[in-house]
Design a protein around this motif. Structure first.
Motif, mmCIF file in Angstrom:
data_model
loop_
_atom_site.group_PDB
_atom_site.id
_atom_site.type_symbol
_atom_site.label_atom_id
_atom_site.label_comp_id
_atom_site.label_asym_id
_atom_site.label_seq_id
_atom_site.Cartn_x
_atom_site.Cartn_y
_atom_site.Cartn_z
ATOM 1 N N THR A 11 0.642 -1.100 0.050
ATOM 2 C CA THR A 11 0.160 -0.216 -0.079
ATOM 3 C C THR A 11 0.843 1.235 -0.046
ATOM 4 O OG1 THR A 11 -1.746 -1.311 1.193
ATOM 5 C CG2 THR A 11 -1.932 1.226 1.206
ATOM 6 N N ILE A 12 0.596 2.006 -1.052
ATOM 7 C CA ILE A 12 1.317 3.204 -1.103
ATOM 8 C C ILE A 12 0.244 4.427 -1.080
ATOM 9 C CG2 ILE A 12 3.475 2.403 -2.474
ATOM 10 C CD1 ILE A 12 1.978 3.372 -4.795
ATOM 11 N N LEU A 13 0.925 5.766 -1.021
ATOM 12 C CA LEU A 13 0.222 6.795 -1.006
ATOM 13 C C LEU A 13 0.338 7.546 -2.053
ATOM 14 C CD1 LEU A 13 0.842 8.271 2.619
ATOM 15 C CD2 LEU A 13 -1.322 6.889 1.670
ATOM 16 N N VAL A 14 -0.604 7.903 -3.023
ATOM 17 C CA VAL A 14 -0.769 8.625 -4.233
ATOM 18 C C VAL A 14 -1.480 9.960 -4.287
ATOM 19 C CG1 VAL A 14 -0.302 6.321 -5.306
ATOM 20 C CG2 VAL A 14 -2.816 7.242 -5.137
ATOM 21 N N GLY A 15 -1.472 10.630 -5.301
ATOM 22 C CA GLY A 15 -1.847 11.862 -5.366
ATOM 23 C C GLY A 15 -1.921 12.765 -4.110
ATOM 24 N N ALA A 43 18.117 3.777 -7.981
ATOM 25 C CA ALA A 43 17.214 2.793 -7.251
ATOM 26 C C ALA A 43 15.835 2.591 -7.908
ATOM 27 C CB ALA A 43 16.870 3.577 -5.705
ATOM 28 N N TRP A 44 15.414 3.590 -8.475
ATOM 29 C CA TRP A 44 14.177 3.499 -9.452
ATOM 30 C C TRP A 44 14.407 2.426 -10.412
ATOM 31 C CZ3 TRP A 44 13.442 4.090 -14.615
ATOM 32 C CH2 TRP A 44 12.167 4.393 -14.991
ATOM 33 N N GLU A 45 15.588 2.633 -11.143
ATOM 34 C CA GLU A 45 16.038 1.780 -12.202
ATOM 35 C C GLU A 45 16.208 0.223 -11.870
ATOM 36 O OE1 GLU A 45 16.817 2.237 -15.478
ATOM 37 O OE2 GLU A 45 16.497 4.509 -15.492
ATOM 38 N N ALA A 46 16.648 -0.048 -10.695
ATOM 39 C CA ALA A 46 17.035 -1.486 -9.990
ATOM 40 C C ALA A 46 15.818 -1.813 -10.032
ATOM 41 C CB ALA A 46 17.959 -1.131 -8.993
ATOM 42 N N VAL A 47 14.562 -1.133 -9.320
ATOM 43 C CA VAL A 47 13.154 -1.493 -9.100
ATOM 44 C C VAL A 47 12.570 -2.029 -10.323
ATOM 45 C CG1 VAL A 47 11.214 -1.118 -7.978
ATOM 46 C CG2 VAL A 47 13.036 -0.480 -6.714
ATOM 47 N N VAL A 48 12.824 -1.163 -11.329
ATOM 48 C CA VAL A 48 11.974 -1.283 -12.517
ATOM 49 C C VAL A 48 12.751 -2.585 -13.407
ATOM 50 C CG1 VAL A 48 11.940 -0.376 -15.075
ATOM 51 C CG2 VAL A 48 11.438 1.055 -13.005
ATOM 52 N N LEU A 71 11.787 1.016 -2.281
ATOM 53 C CA LEU A 71 11.665 2.335 -2.790
ATOM 54 C C LEU A 71 10.581 2.832 -2.282
ATOM 55 C CD1 LEU A 71 13.034 4.010 -5.133
ATOM 56 C CD2 LEU A 71 11.375 2.871 -6.645
ATOM 57 N N ALA A 72 9.448 2.615 -2.002
ATOM 58 C CA ALA A 72 8.199 3.279 -1.399
ATOM 59 C C ALA A 72 8.520 3.781 0.129
ATOM 60 C CB ALA A 72 7.233 2.294 -1.468
ATOM 61 N N ARG A 73 9.366 3.172 0.804
ATOM 62 C CA ARG A 73 9.597 3.509 2.011
ATOM 63 C C ARG A 73 10.713 4.826 1.815
ATOM 64 N NH1 ARG A 73 10.928 -1.214 4.076
ATOM 65 N NH2 ARG A 73 9.064 -1.476 5.058
ATOM 66 N N ARG A 74 11.587 4.496 0.859
ATOM 67 C CA ARG A 74 12.605 5.444 0.806
ATOM 68 C C ARG A 74 11.888 6.849 0.441
ATOM 69 N NH1 ARG A 74 16.185 5.971 -4.051
ATOM 70 N NH2 ARG A 74 17.811 7.514 -3.734
ATOM 71 N N GLN A 75 10.865 6.676 -0.462
ATOM 72 C CA GLN A 75 10.347 7.890 -1.007
ATOM 73 C C GLN A 75 9.396 8.322 0.038
ATOM 74 O OE1 GLN A 75 9.002 6.667 -4.773
ATOM 75 N NE2 GLN A 75 10.838 7.042 -5.924
ATOM 76 N N ASP A 76 8.996 7.713 0.922
ATOM 77 C CA ASP A 76 8.104 8.047 2.226
ATOM 78 C C ASP A 76 6.587 8.209 1.656
ATOM 79 O OD1 ASP A 76 7.640 8.829 4.681
ATOM 80 O OD2 ASP A 76 7.558 10.798 4.309
ATOM 81 N N ILE A 77 6.510 7.092 0.791
ATOM 82 C CA ILE A 77 5.051 6.716 0.360
ATOM 83 C C ILE A 77 4.529 5.541 0.779
ATOM 84 C CG2 ILE A 77 5.210 8.630 -1.699
ATOM 85 C CD1 ILE A 77 5.498 5.844 -3.280
ATOM 86 N N LEU A 78 5.291 4.668 1.502
ATOM 87 C CA LEU A 78 4.747 3.422 1.969
ATOM 88 C C LEU A 78 3.829 3.367 3.173
ATOM 89 C CD1 LEU A 78 5.091 0.317 1.505
ATOM 90 C CD2 LEU A 78 6.851 0.350 3.371
#
Length: 96
Positions: A11-15, A43-48, A71-78
């Protein structure tokens, strides 16, 4: 090619902070490819790459889930699991 479904959604936060459940490597890849270029780092490239590998069955959906979650945790959206834990969940031993 499979969609590499996750056992447990991420679960991530969007918008404007609305929760969104990502249920597969395919959905994670779609989300990642929709991100602006300013968010596309190593990091984005690795996840993709891991999501693509999961879709091609070169790695597991669990691997894709783990790196996407990181990655979501790193971007603070997890959205972390906020379910309360019981003593049993924490591994508490009972006396016999």
């Amino acid at each position: 090619m499979s969609n590499a479904a996750f056992d447990t959604p991420v679960t991530i936060l969007v918008g404007l902070g609305f929760p969104c459940k990502i249920r597969s490597a395919k959905a994670a890849l779609a989300y990642l490819e929709d991100r602006p270029s300013c968010e596309r780092d190593d990091a984005w490239e690795a996840v993709v790459a891991t999501c693509r590998d999961a879709l091609a069955e070169r790695t597991t959906a669990d691997d894709a889930r783990n790196v996407f979650s990181a990655l979501a945790r790193r971007q603070d959206i997890l959205v972390e699991n906020t379910m309360p834990h019981t003593n049993r969940d924490l591994g508490r031993r009972t006396r016999t």
